[in-house]
Design a protein around this motif. Structure first.
Motif, PDB file in Angstrom:
ATOM      1  N   GLU A   2       0.855  -1.195   0.000  1.00 44.67           N
ATOM      2  CA  GLU A   2       0.000   0.000   0.000  1.00 44.67           C
ATOM      3  C   GLU A   2       0.889   1.242   0.000  1.00 44.67           C
ATOM      4  O   GLU A   2       2.123   1.122   0.043  1.00 44.67           O
ATOM      5  N   GLN A  57      -1.051  -5.176   0.497  1.00 42.09           N
ATOM      6  CA  GLN A  57      -2.484  -4.900   0.416  1.00 42.09           C
ATOM      7  C   GLN A  57      -3.114  -5.656  -0.742  1.00 42.09           C
ATOM      8  O   GLN A  57      -2.597  -5.651  -1.859  1.00 42.09           O
ATOM      9  N   ALA A  96      -5.631  -5.807  -3.614  1.00 44.86           N
ATOM     10  CA  ALA A  96      -6.248  -4.750  -4.418  1.00 44.86           C
ATOM     11  C   ALA A  96      -7.765  -4.877  -4.478  1.00 44.86           C
ATOM     12  O   ALA A  96      -8.453  -3.896  -4.736  1.00 44.86           O
ATOM     13  N   HIS A 147     -10.293  -6.041  -2.054  1.00 42.16           N
ATOM     14  CA  HIS A 147     -11.081  -5.531  -0.918  1.00 42.16           C
ATOM     15  C   HIS A 147     -10.221  -4.869   0.138  1.00 42.16           C
ATOM     16  O   HIS A 147     -10.708  -4.581   1.238  1.00 42.16           O
ATOM     17  N   GLY A 148      -8.952  -4.663  -0.135  1.00 44.68           N
ATOM     18  CA  GLY A 148      -8.105  -3.854   0.734  1.00 44.68           C
ATOM     19  C   GLY A 148      -7.539  -4.535   1.962  1.00 44.68           C
ATOM     20  O   GLY A 148      -7.008  -3.846   2.841  1.00 44.68           O
ATOM     21  N   LEU A 184      -5.066  -5.957   4.593  1.00 44.12           N
ATOM     22  CA  LEU A 184      -3.673  -5.590   4.865  1.00 44.12           C
ATOM     23  C   LEU A 184      -2.952  -6.736   5.556  1.00 44.12           C
ATOM     24  O   LEU A 184      -3.488  -7.344   6.498  1.00 44.12           O
ATOM     25  N   GLY A 199      -9.224  -6.232   7.365  1.00 43.58           N
ATOM     26  CA  GLY A 199      -9.918  -6.608   6.137  1.00 43.58           C
ATOM     27  C   GLY A 199     -10.746  -7.855   6.327  1.00 43.58           C
ATOM     28  O   GLY A 199     -10.817  -8.404   7.435  1.00 43.58           O
TER      29      GLY A 199
END
Ligand code: FES
Length: 117
Positions: A61, A68, A70, A72-73, A75, A86
């Motif tokens: 990120e 990260q 891409a 649903h984000g 971590l 997440g």
């Protein structure tokens, strides 16, 4: 049983705070370089089992502190692959063994991953 080492890149081809993708026997993987060195994982998010990145080599990120996903984000800590935030919080990326020799990065699948490939 140990699996074979695979030469995936020149060590200087892995950018600082960046990443590089590869495939070993059909298994997608990536390697990243952070301030703590090189780490490699299977490129598969524990949430939906899809690849983490949309952009080539883009796994960290903006701050460069976390991997990260891409989609649903989610971590992940670069050192352990543990998801700290997440939809898959508490789960882990699958680590790959990393070694360096003669200016090259070598990666080895675990025996379980070899069986999946
Ligand atoms: S697929 Fe990675 S967070 Fe959903």
């Amino acid at each position: 049983m140990k699996t074979a080492w695979h030469d995936v890149a020149a060590t200087d081809a892995v950018p600082e705070n960046g990443g590089l993708e590869f495939r070993i026997d059909g298994t997608p993987g990536f390697i990243i370089r952070t301030g703590r060195g090189l780490q490699a994982y299977v490129n598969r998010c524990p949430h939906l089992g899809i690849e983490l990145n949309w952009m080539p080599g883009r796994f960290l990120e903006a701050s460069g502190c976390f991997i990260q996903c891409a989609t649903h984000g989610a971590l992940f800590t670069p050192e352990t692959g543990h998801c700290i935030a997440g939809p898959c919080q508490g789960e882990n990326l699958s680590p790959l063994e990393v070694s360096k020799a003669d200016g090259r990065v070598l990666v080895r699948l675990s025996p379980e991953r070899q069986a999946e490939a």
